[in-house]
Design an enzyme around this catalytic site. Structure first.
Site, PDB file in Angstrom:
ATOM      1  N   SER A   1      32.567  21.238  30.608  1.00 26.20           N
ATOM      2  CA  SER A   1      33.466  20.525  31.719  1.00 26.20           C
ATOM      3  C   SER A   1      32.432  19.417  32.225  1.00 26.20           C
ATOM      4  CB  SER A   1      33.494  21.358  32.681  1.00 26.20           C
ATOM      5  OG  SER A   1      34.153  20.902  33.832  1.00 26.20           O
TER       6      SER A   1
ATOM      7  N   TYR B   1      31.587  28.350  38.479  1.00 25.18           N
ATOM      8  CA  TYR B   1      32.181  27.711  37.334  1.00 25.18           C
ATOM      9  C   TYR B   1      31.182  26.748  36.912  1.00 25.18           C
ATOM     10  CZ  TYR B   1      35.520  24.812  34.652  1.00 25.18           C
ATOM     11  OH  TYR B   1      36.367  24.239  33.650  1.00 25.18           O
TER      12      TYR B   1
END
Ligand code: NAD
Length: 276
Positions: free
Chosen positions: A158, A171
């Site tokens: 990401s 995350y």
């Protein structure tokens, strides 16, 4: 919001290179994983799908890809939090296809919230699906890749694998961890004809992000469109969502012979987010 260009059919040379190379794409019953599986099937690659969802819909997706592109498409229901099921998925693909040349570790979940209200269970779940599952799948797939002296491991990280963000501690930690795994394994296997890279997407309008934006819209008392615009404004300089088709094209390129010298890399596909 500007429309993203539709992904073109893979160039002939790319198709010729990729056709017949078997792949596993974890978390490919939806979103980015499905975009990658679709790009692979379109290039003539046999694919094993994986992920949760409605059994009838998953079978329709599997059969639809197989029919449209005339390739073998299989499905494994392995839970990416369970190391034995991950090993079983890799073995199932190796037996069915003969070998596995491309492994895409894409399955992922998101938890948003301040670190002090993130429960231990939420933290563990995010790390298990987003990071540890890639370790277990790589561990299971590498001996087979070394045996054929060919392999492509693509980890879907990401933009939050490259930069932090308030409210995303679990995350972003899982995605930064993916970077360490990517670089270290890349160095370990560099002389075996195997590359290991990470794709770092910005916002893609998948079910995962739709839930994030819907909840921001509800919390702020604003429309979904206004919340989507606000989310994009924090990241993407081009003001639009990345598409799963664009990520599928990048994954197909990384899987190809042309990308043989790209390894240990983190490749942003984020409309300029991490250029800031
Ligand atoms: P999604 O929710 O649409 O898809 C997630 C997939 O993972 C689904 O197929 C789901 O069934 C599967 N999955 C979840 N838990 C699983 C488990 N325990 N076992 C097996 N499969 C499981 O989400 P997405 O947006 O397509 O996300 C895919 C990947 O891309 C994730 O790793 C995510 O972190 C990453 N990513 C997404 C974005 C974005 O904006 N959507 C941005 C950057 C990175």
């Amino acid at each position: 919001m500007a429309m993203a260009p539709h992904a073109a059919k893979p160039a002939r040379a790319l198709r010729e290179d990729l056709a017949g190379k078997p792949a596993i794409v974890t978390g490919s019953t939806s979103g980015i994983g499905l975009g990658i599986a679709r790009a692979f099937a379109a290039a003539g690659m046999p694919v094993m799908l994986n992920g949760f969802g409605d059994a009838v819909e998953i079978e329709a997706t599997r059969a639809g890809l197989a029919d449209e592109f005339d390739v073998t498409v299989l499905y494994s229901a392995a839970d990416m939090t369970k190391p034995d099921q991950i090993a079983g998925m890799v073995e199932q693909a190796q037996v069915a296809f003969g070998w596995v040349e491309v492994l895409v570790n894409n399955a992922g979940i998101l938890h948003i919230g301040p670190v002090e209200t993130t429960s231990a269970a939420q933290w563990e779940a995010v790390l298990a699906v987003n990071l540890s599952s890639a370790f277990h799948a790589i561990r299971a797939a590498l001996p087979g890749m070394k045996a054929v002296k060919a392999g492509r491991i693509i980890n879907v990280a990401s933009a939050l694998g490259l930069v932090g963000a308030a409210g995303y501690s679990a995350y972003a930690t899982s995605k930064h961890g993916t970077m360490g795994l990517t670089k270290s394994v890349a160095l370990e296997v560099a002389e075996h004809g195997i590359t290991v890279n990470a794709i770092c997407p910005g916002y893609v309008l998948t079910p995962l992000v739709e839930r994030e934006i819907a909840s921001a819209a509800k919390a702020g008392g604003i429309s979904f469109e206004a919340a989507a615009k606000a989310a994009l404004a924090t990241g993407q300089a081009n003001g639009r969502f990345v598409t799963s088709e664009e990520i599928g094209s990048l994954a197909a390129y990384l899987a190809s012979s042309a990308a043989a010298s790209i390894t240990g890399a983190a490749i942003p596909i984020d409309g300029g987010w991490t250029a800031r």
